[in-house]
Design a protein around this motif. Structure first.
Motif, PDB file in Angstrom:
ATOM      1  N   THR A 297       0.908  -1.342  -0.201  1.00  0.00           N
ATOM      2  CA  THR A 297       0.423  -0.364  -0.011  1.00  0.00           C
ATOM      3  C   THR A 297       1.169   1.636   0.122  1.00  0.00           C
ATOM      4  OG1 THR A 297      -0.100  -0.130   2.255  1.00  0.00           O
ATOM      5  CG2 THR A 297      -1.938  -1.296   1.417  1.00  0.00           C
ATOM      6  N   GLY A 298       1.944   1.172   0.424  1.00  0.00           N
ATOM      7  CA  GLY A 298       2.876   2.232   0.462  1.00  0.00           C
ATOM      8  C   GLY A 298       2.863   3.105   1.823  1.00  0.00           C
ATOM      9  N   ASN A 299       2.131   2.465   2.887  1.00  0.00           N
ATOM     10  CA  ASN A 299       1.750   3.574   3.694  1.00  0.00           C
ATOM     11  C   ASN A 299       3.237   2.742   4.636  1.00  0.00           C
ATOM     12  OD1 ASN A 299       0.316   4.997   5.849  1.00  0.00           O
ATOM     13  ND2 ASN A 299      -1.215   3.187   5.788  1.00  0.00           N
ATOM     14  N   LYS A 300       4.370   3.534   4.151  1.00  0.00           N
ATOM     15  CA  LYS A 300       4.940   2.816   4.791  1.00  0.00           C
ATOM     16  C   LYS A 300       5.406   3.293   6.531  1.00  0.00           C
ATOM     17  CE  LYS A 300       8.405   6.137   3.260  1.00  0.00           C
ATOM     18  NZ  LYS A 300       9.156   6.720   2.813  1.00  0.00           N
ATOM     19  N   PHE A 301       4.141   4.592   7.561  1.00  0.00           N
ATOM     20  CA  PHE A 301       4.591   4.848   8.535  1.00  0.00           C
ATOM     21  C   PHE A 301       2.922   4.610   9.764  1.00  0.00           C
ATOM     22  CE2 PHE A 301       6.856   7.858   5.904  1.00  0.00           C
ATOM     23  CZ  PHE A 301       7.895   8.158   7.027  1.00  0.00           C
ATOM     24  N   ALA A 302       2.564   3.155   8.619  1.00  0.00           N
ATOM     25  CA  ALA A 302       1.879   2.865   9.552  1.00  0.00           C
ATOM     26  C   ALA A 302       1.792   2.213  10.836  1.00  0.00           C
ATOM     27  CB  ALA A 302       0.845   1.684   8.827  1.00  0.00           C
ATOM     28  N   THR A 303       1.015   1.754  11.865  1.00  0.00           N
ATOM     29  CA  THR A 303       1.269   1.327  12.596  1.00  0.00           C
ATOM     30  C   THR A 303       0.212   0.453  13.384  1.00  0.00           C
ATOM     31  OG1 THR A 303       1.891   1.269  15.043  1.00  0.00           O
ATOM     32  CG2 THR A 303       1.040   3.892  14.138  1.00  0.00           C
ATOM     33  N   ARG A 304       0.418  -0.749  13.580  1.00  0.00           N
ATOM     34  CA  ARG A 304      -0.934  -1.439  14.288  1.00  0.00           C
ATOM     35  C   ARG A 304      -2.114  -0.758  15.505  1.00  0.00           C
ATOM     36  NH1 ARG A 304       2.649  -7.051  15.056  1.00  0.00           N
ATOM     37  NH2 ARG A 304       3.999  -5.550  15.614  1.00  0.00           N
ATOM     38  N   THR A 305      -0.920   0.084  16.196  1.00  0.00           N
ATOM     39  CA  THR A 305      -1.967   0.500  17.708  1.00  0.00           C
ATOM     40  C   THR A 305      -2.813   1.978  17.246  1.00  0.00           C
ATOM     41  OG1 THR A 305       0.053   1.958  17.830  1.00  0.00           O
ATOM     42  CG2 THR A 305      -0.059  -0.283  18.820  1.00  0.00           C
ATOM     43  N   ARG A 306      -2.931   2.173  15.679  1.00  0.00           N
ATOM     44  CA  ARG A 306      -3.631   2.877  15.181  1.00  0.00           C
ATOM     45  C   ARG A 306      -4.655   2.362  14.634  1.00  0.00           C
ATOM     46  NH1 ARG A 306       0.131   7.705  13.471  1.00  0.00           N
ATOM     47  NH2 ARG A 306       0.793   6.166  11.512  1.00  0.00           N
ATOM     48  N   PHE A 307      -5.552   3.466  14.758  1.00  0.00           N
ATOM     49  CA  PHE A 307      -7.385   2.727  14.617  1.00  0.00           C
ATOM     50  C   PHE A 307      -7.464   2.865  12.788  1.00  0.00           C
ATOM     51  CE2 PHE A 307     -11.876   3.040  13.262  1.00  0.00           C
ATOM     52  CZ  PHE A 307     -12.414   1.499  13.729  1.00  0.00           C
ATOM     53  N   LYS A 308      -6.191   4.049  12.154  1.00  0.00           N
ATOM     54  CA  LYS A 308      -6.604   4.059  11.224  1.00  0.00           C
ATOM     55  C   LYS A 308      -6.136   3.786  10.166  1.00  0.00           C
ATOM     56  CE  LYS A 308      -5.559   8.198   7.951  1.00  0.00           C
ATOM     57  NZ  LYS A 308      -4.703   9.565   7.968  1.00  0.00           N
ATOM     58  N   ASP A 309      -4.805   3.111  10.678  1.00  0.00           N
ATOM     59  CA  ASP A 309      -3.946   1.939   9.531  1.00  0.00           C
ATOM     60  C   ASP A 309      -4.857   0.694   9.664  1.00  0.00           C
ATOM     61  OD1 ASP A 309      -2.267   3.961   9.063  1.00  0.00           O
ATOM     62  OD2 ASP A 309      -1.281   3.564  11.185  1.00  0.00           O
ATOM     63  N   SER A 310      -5.473   0.680  11.128  1.00  0.00           N
ATOM     64  CA  SER A 310      -5.892  -1.090  11.096  1.00  0.00           C
ATOM     65  C   SER A 310      -7.151  -0.505  10.790  1.00  0.00           C
ATOM     66  CB  SER A 310      -6.190  -1.018  13.173  1.00  0.00           C
ATOM     67  OG  SER A 310      -5.365  -0.471  13.904  1.00  0.00           O
ATOM     68  N   VAL A 311      -8.177   0.017   9.972  1.00  0.00           N
ATOM     69  CA  VAL A 311      -9.407  -0.591   9.247  1.00  0.00           C
ATOM     70  C   VAL A 311      -8.671  -0.451   8.032  1.00  0.00           C
ATOM     71  CG1 VAL A 311     -11.128   0.608  11.337  1.00  0.00           C
ATOM     72  CG2 VAL A 311      -9.754   2.221   9.653  1.00  0.00           C
ATOM     73  N   ASP A 312      -7.135   0.702   7.849  1.00  0.00           N
ATOM     74  CA  ASP A 312      -6.813   0.220   6.789  1.00  0.00           C
ATOM     75  C   ASP A 312      -6.770  -1.553   5.808  1.00  0.00           C
ATOM     76  OD1 ASP A 312      -6.637   2.180   3.608  1.00  0.00           O
ATOM     77  OD2 ASP A 312      -5.151   1.385   4.249  1.00  0.00           O
ATOM     78  N   PHE A 313      -5.672  -1.526   7.230  1.00  0.00           N
ATOM     79  CA  PHE A 313      -5.620  -3.023   6.937  1.00  0.00           C
ATOM     80  C   PHE A 313      -6.185  -4.009   6.320  1.00  0.00           C
ATOM     81  CE2 PHE A 313      -4.332  -7.131   9.100  1.00  0.00           C
ATOM     82  CZ  PHE A 313      -3.243  -7.483   8.845  1.00  0.00           C
ATOM     83  N   ILE A 314      -7.394  -3.971   7.266  1.00  0.00           N
ATOM     84  CA  ILE A 314      -8.479  -4.875   7.273  1.00  0.00           C
ATOM     85  C   ILE A 314      -8.445  -4.555   5.944  1.00  0.00           C
ATOM     86  CG2 ILE A 314     -10.626  -5.219   8.444  1.00  0.00           C
ATOM     87  CD1 ILE A 314     -10.191  -4.582  11.244  1.00  0.00           C
ATOM     88  N   GLY A 315      -9.325  -3.776   5.471  1.00  0.00           N
ATOM     89  CA  GLY A 315      -9.752  -3.855   4.407  1.00  0.00           C
ATOM     90  C   GLY A 315      -9.002  -4.151   3.232  1.00  0.00           C
ATOM     91  N   TRP A 316      -8.151  -3.993   3.038  1.00  0.00           N
ATOM     92  CA  TRP A 316      -6.544  -4.196   2.353  1.00  0.00           C
ATOM     93  C   TRP A 316      -6.638  -6.148   3.098  1.00  0.00           C
ATOM     94  CZ3 TRP A 316      -2.418  -7.667   4.263  1.00  0.00           C
ATOM     95  CH2 TRP A 316      -1.611  -7.657   2.953  1.00  0.00           C
ATOM     96  N   TYR A 317      -6.359  -6.368   3.869  1.00  0.00           N
ATOM     97  CA  TYR A 317      -6.590  -8.201   3.844  1.00  0.00           C
ATOM     98  C   TYR A 317      -8.339  -8.635   3.293  1.00  0.00           C
ATOM     99  CZ  TYR A 317      -5.319 -12.737   6.329  1.00  0.00           C
ATOM    100  OH  TYR A 317      -5.119 -13.767   5.768  1.00  0.00           O
ATOM    101  N   THR A 318      -9.050  -7.878   3.648  1.00  0.00           N
ATOM    102  CA  THR A 318     -10.598  -8.982   3.428  1.00  0.00           C
ATOM    103  C   THR A 318     -10.044  -8.649   1.883  1.00  0.00           C
ATOM    104  OG1 THR A 318     -11.617  -7.234   3.441  1.00  0.00           O
ATOM    105  CG2 THR A 318     -11.340  -8.449   5.434  1.00  0.00           C
TER     106      THR A 318
END
Length: 203
Positions: free
Chosen positions: A112-133
């Protein structure tokens, strides 16, 4: 300086409140989607953005997070114990809202190029779930509206998905996610007119 602070005092108080709300961990009522977003209003904007980007319904995002971490941004799997007493290592590197493991999180950031994403941030977490699903839909042909099978793939991984019918534990978990997803869907439908991304301020 004193005059400046007095003049913008309310602004600074509001800004600090928003930051604290965005960073705090667990909403008071995680069983109610409307309550979650009323309390964490920036989360709704992030969840809707992930839905628009990946096509993953907000209610499924919430159901996965509730199952995985109960909305605890610092959640980790409990440590294994030696002789049922001595704390040992954790069974996996799962962490954060989404409980993504290090390897999959790294893949997400690279793709995704979201290189500063962190697993403790809700914003990144829902984006991850979207990507995964979304990848689950492409790889396994599982609709993003199929909460049961989407969660099976989320829990077991794309490679192990084909074996889930032999795993009663995973089936029970997936049924719980499916049930919770339907509950969130109904709740969010009832309060959708009160929820809007336009009123949420982002600095």
């Amino acid at each position: 300086m004193k005059y400046f602070f007095q003049k913008y005092k309310n602004f600074f108080l509001l800004f600090n409140f928003i930051l604290l709300s965005a960073c705090s961990s667990i909403p008071s009522n995680t069983a109610d989607g409307c309550s979650i977003f009323n309390e964490r209003y920036l989360w709704y904007k992030h969840a809707k953005k992930a839905e628009a980007k990946w096509g993953t319904p907000v209610y499924l995002q919430l159901a996965i997070i509730k199952m995985e971490s109960s909305f605890d941004r610092l959640a980790k799997p409990p440590r294994q114990k030696i002789f049922k007493v001595i704390p040992y290592k954790r069974p996996s590197s799962s962490f954060g809202y989404s409980q993504a493991v290090k390897g999959t999180w790294k893949q997400y950031k690279e793709e995704t190029g979201n290189k500063f994403a962190t697993r403790t941030r809700f914003k990144d977490s829902v984006d991850f779930i979207g990507w995964y699903t979304n990848k689950t839909e492409k790889i396994l042909k599982v609709s993003k509206k199929d909460a049961f099978r989407q969660y099976v793939a989320y829990h077991e991984g794309w490679g192990n998905y084909k074996n889930y019918k032999k795993n009663n534990k995973v089936i029970k978990l997936a049924k719980r996610v499916e049930k919770q997803s339907n509950i969130y869907k109904k709740q969010l439908s009832d309060c959708k007119n009160k929820l809007t991304t336009s009123k949420y301020i982002v600095f």
